[in-house]
Design a protein around this motif. Sequence first.
Motif, PDB file in Angstrom:
ATOM      1  N   THR A  85       0.819  -1.212   0.000  1.00 49.12           N
ATOM      2  CA  THR A  85       0.000   0.000   0.000  1.00 49.12           C
ATOM      3  C   THR A  85       0.854   1.264   0.000  1.00 49.12           C
ATOM      4  OG1 THR A  85      -0.262  -0.181   2.401  1.00 49.12           O
ATOM      5  CG2 THR A  85      -2.060  -1.018   1.031  1.00 49.12           C
ATOM      6  N   PHE A  86       2.071   1.201   0.557  1.00 46.71           N
ATOM      7  CA  PHE A  86       2.966   2.347   0.433  1.00 46.71           C
ATOM      8  C   PHE A  86       3.358   2.561  -1.032  1.00 46.71           C
ATOM      9  CE2 PHE A  86       3.851   2.501   5.044  1.00 46.71           C
ATOM     10  CZ  PHE A  86       3.836   3.880   5.209  1.00 46.71           C
ATOM     11  N   VAL A  87       3.618   1.494  -1.749  1.00 52.52           N
ATOM     12  CA  VAL A  87       3.953   1.604  -3.178  1.00 52.52           C
ATOM     13  C   VAL A  87       2.763   2.163  -3.953  1.00 52.52           C
ATOM     14  CG1 VAL A  87       4.529   0.284  -5.249  1.00 52.52           C
ATOM     15  CG2 VAL A  87       5.683  -0.220  -3.093  1.00 52.52           C
ATOM     16  N   ILE A  88       1.581   1.654  -3.673  1.00 54.98           N
ATOM     17  CA  ILE A  88       0.376   2.164  -4.330  1.00 54.98           C
ATOM     18  C   ILE A  88       0.167   3.634  -3.988  1.00 54.98           C
ATOM     19  CG2 ILE A  88      -2.148   1.984  -4.397  1.00 54.98           C
ATOM     20  CD1 ILE A  88      -1.763  -1.058  -3.963  1.00 54.98           C
ATOM     21  N   GLY A  89       0.381   3.991  -2.738  1.00 53.81           N
ATOM     22  CA  GLY A  89       0.230   5.381  -2.312  1.00 53.81           C
ATOM     23  C   GLY A  89       1.168   6.321  -3.043  1.00 53.81           C
ATOM     24  N   PHE A  90       2.416   5.908  -3.226  1.00 50.18           N
ATOM     25  CA  PHE A  90       3.359   6.754  -3.956  1.00 50.18           C
ATOM     26  C   PHE A  90       2.982   6.905  -5.424  1.00 50.18           C
ATOM     27  CE2 PHE A  90       6.309   6.102  -0.376  1.00 50.18           C
ATOM     28  CZ  PHE A  90       6.680   7.421  -0.181  1.00 50.18           C
ATOM     29  N   SER A  91       2.296   5.925  -5.971  1.00 48.20           N
ATOM     30  CA  SER A  91       1.842   6.058  -7.360  1.00 48.20           C
ATOM     31  C   SER A  91       0.681   7.042  -7.478  1.00 48.20           C
ATOM     32  CB  SER A  91       1.445   4.695  -7.924  1.00 48.20           C
ATOM     33  OG  SER A  91       0.263   4.237  -7.302  1.00 48.20           O
ATOM     34  N   CYS A  92       0.047   7.383  -6.367  1.00 50.47           N
ATOM     35  CA  CYS A  92      -1.068   8.332  -6.352  1.00 50.47           C
ATOM     36  C   CYS A  92      -0.615   9.751  -6.001  1.00 50.47           C
ATOM     37  CB  CYS A  92      -2.127   7.878  -5.350  1.00 50.47           C
ATOM     38  SG  CYS A  92      -2.861   6.305  -5.753  1.00 50.47           S
ATOM     39  N   TRP A  93       0.683   9.996  -6.001  1.00 51.43           N
ATOM     40  CA  TRP A  93       1.233  11.303  -5.650  1.00 51.43           C
ATOM     41  C   TRP A  93       0.792  12.333  -6.687  1.00 51.43           C
ATOM     42  CZ3 TRP A  93       4.773  11.918  -1.518  1.00 51.43           C
ATOM     43  CH2 TRP A  93       5.317  13.188  -1.393  1.00 51.43           C
ATOM     44  N   ARG A  94       0.225  13.444  -6.225  1.00 46.50           N
ATOM     45  CA  ARG A  94      -0.255  14.493  -7.121  1.00 46.50           C
ATOM     46  C   ARG A  94       0.312  15.846  -6.689  1.00 46.50           C
ATOM     47  NH1 ARG A  94      -1.164  10.573  -9.637  1.00 46.50           N
ATOM     48  NH2 ARG A  94      -3.177   9.757 -10.208  1.00 46.50           N
ATOM     49  N   LYS A  95       0.464  16.761  -7.650  1.00 50.22           N
ATOM     50  CA  LYS A  95       1.014  18.082  -7.354  1.00 50.22           C
ATOM     51  C   LYS A  95      -0.058  19.163  -7.282  1.00 50.22           C
ATOM     52  CE  LYS A  95       4.933  19.283  -9.288  1.00 50.22           C
ATOM     53  NZ  LYS A  95       5.938  19.549 -10.331  1.00 50.22           N
ATOM     54  N   TYR A  96      -1.159  18.981  -8.020  1.00 49.52           N
ATOM     55  CA  TYR A  96      -2.176  20.020  -8.119  1.00 49.52           C
ATOM     56  C   TYR A  96      -3.558  19.424  -7.863  1.00 49.52           C
ATOM     57  CZ  TYR A  96       1.772  21.864 -10.710  1.00 49.52           C
ATOM     58  OH  TYR A  96       3.024  22.226 -11.087  1.00 49.52           O
ATOM     59  N   GLU A  97      -4.439  20.276  -7.337  1.00 46.81           N
ATOM     60  CA  GLU A  97      -5.785  19.810  -7.027  1.00 46.81           C
ATOM     61  C   GLU A  97      -6.790  20.923  -7.306  1.00 46.81           C
ATOM     62  OE1 GLU A  97      -7.202  17.417  -3.295  1.00 46.81           O
ATOM     63  OE2 GLU A  97      -7.065  19.543  -2.745  1.00 46.81           O
ATOM     64  N   LEU A  98      -7.825  20.596  -8.065  1.00 48.63           N
ATOM     65  CA  LEU A  98      -8.963  21.487  -8.254  1.00 48.63           C
ATOM     66  C   LEU A  98     -10.018  21.036  -7.266  1.00 48.63           C
ATOM     67  CD1 LEU A  98     -10.542  23.670  -9.853  1.00 48.63           C
ATOM     68  CD2 LEU A  98     -11.318  21.822 -11.354  1.00 48.63           C
ATOM     69  N   ARG A  99     -10.434  21.932  -6.382  1.00 50.59           N
ATOM     70  CA  ARG A  99     -11.400  21.538  -5.370  1.00 50.59           C
ATOM     71  C   ARG A  99     -12.482  22.594  -5.233  1.00 50.59           C
ATOM     72  NH1 ARG A  99      -9.105  21.947   0.579  1.00 50.59           N
ATOM     73  NH2 ARG A  99      -8.796  24.179   0.681  1.00 50.59           N
ATOM     74  N   ALA A 100     -13.609  22.167  -4.694  1.00 48.55           N
ATOM     75  CA  ALA A 100     -14.761  23.049  -4.523  1.00 48.55           C
ATOM     76  C   ALA A 100     -15.268  22.948  -3.098  1.00 48.55           C
ATOM     77  CB  ALA A 100     -15.865  22.671  -5.501  1.00 48.55           C
ATOM     78  N   GLU A 101     -15.732  24.076  -2.571  1.00 48.21           N
ATOM     79  CA  GLU A 101     -16.366  24.091  -1.258  1.00 48.21           C
ATOM     80  C   GLU A 101     -17.868  24.003  -1.479  1.00 48.21           C
ATOM     81  OE1 GLU A 101     -16.351  26.590   2.910  1.00 48.21           O
ATOM     82  OE2 GLU A 101     -15.800  27.616   1.063  1.00 48.21           O
ATOM     83  N   PHE A 102     -18.459  22.960  -0.918  1.00 48.57           N
ATOM     84  CA  PHE A 102     -19.890  22.736  -1.071  1.00 48.57           C
ATOM     85  C   PHE A 102     -20.634  23.243   0.151  1.00 48.57           C
ATOM     86  CE2 PHE A 102     -18.218  19.903  -4.202  1.00 48.57           C
ATOM     87  CZ  PHE A 102     -19.162  19.922  -5.211  1.00 48.57           C
ATOM     88  N   ILE A 103     -21.804  23.815  -0.081  1.00 49.04           N
ATOM     89  CA  ILE A 103     -22.648  24.308   0.995  1.00 49.04           C
ATOM     90  C   ILE A 103     -23.217  23.109   1.737  1.00 49.04           C
ATOM     91  CG2 ILE A 103     -24.745  25.606   1.519  1.00 49.04           C
ATOM     92  CD1 ILE A 103     -24.190  27.167  -1.126  1.00 49.04           C
ATOM     93  N   GLY A 104     -23.078  23.125   3.056  1.00 50.02           N
ATOM     94  CA  GLY A 104     -23.571  22.022   3.876  1.00 50.02           C
ATOM     95  C   GLY A 104     -25.089  21.946   3.868  1.00 50.02           C
ATOM     96  N   THR A 105     -25.606  20.739   3.764  1.00 46.57           N
ATOM     97  CA  THR A 105     -27.057  20.547   3.767  1.00 46.57           C
ATOM     98  C   THR A 105     -27.566  20.067   5.114  1.00 46.57           C
ATOM     99  OG1 THR A 105     -26.751  18.307   2.921  1.00 46.57           O
ATOM    100  CG2 THR A 105     -27.126  20.057   1.300  1.00 46.57           C
ATOM    101  N   ASP A 106     -26.663  19.845   6.048  1.00 47.81           N
ATOM    102  CA  ASP A 106     -27.061  19.428   7.387  1.00 47.81           C
ATOM    103  C   ASP A 106     -26.150  20.114   8.404  1.00 47.81           C
ATOM    104  OD1 ASP A 106     -24.697  18.078   7.008  1.00 47.81           O
ATOM    105  OD2 ASP A 106     -25.570  16.085   7.032  1.00 47.81           O
TER     106      ASP A 106
END
Length: 138
Positions: A85-106
Amino acid sequence: MRSNIDGKRLVDRIRKYYKADDFQVSDDGLSVGKDFYGLNKIKRVEVRQLGWRENAVNIVSLALVLSAATWAFVPQFGLIALALTFVIGFSCWRKYELRAEFIGTDETGDHWVAIARGCTKEEYSVFKEVERTMRNQV
């Protein structure tokens, strides 16, 4: 030198790189591939540069969760699962992220969701363009 080129081709086949065509911004919302995010639920959009700390937290979390499940049911493979899982985790390494803040419904409140993650400068520029477009709409 040849094995490095073959390794890059293998990664290119496995990993999907985002292009401008993958994002469709409309009056109703944002479509990313098959996913749709409604504008009435999005509060803000931003692009983040992920550092080693964010990626390390993701890797360790993934490794601990998956190896703990293995240790619970098949203890003799726990250490192997942790290493894998450490090897798999390193393959998921990312440099950039597009993210959104969602309005809470609860009562949990507003929350951030990663919409897309990428590694290349081209993906970063696509994410920035989507962010600019979404800021005008949100």
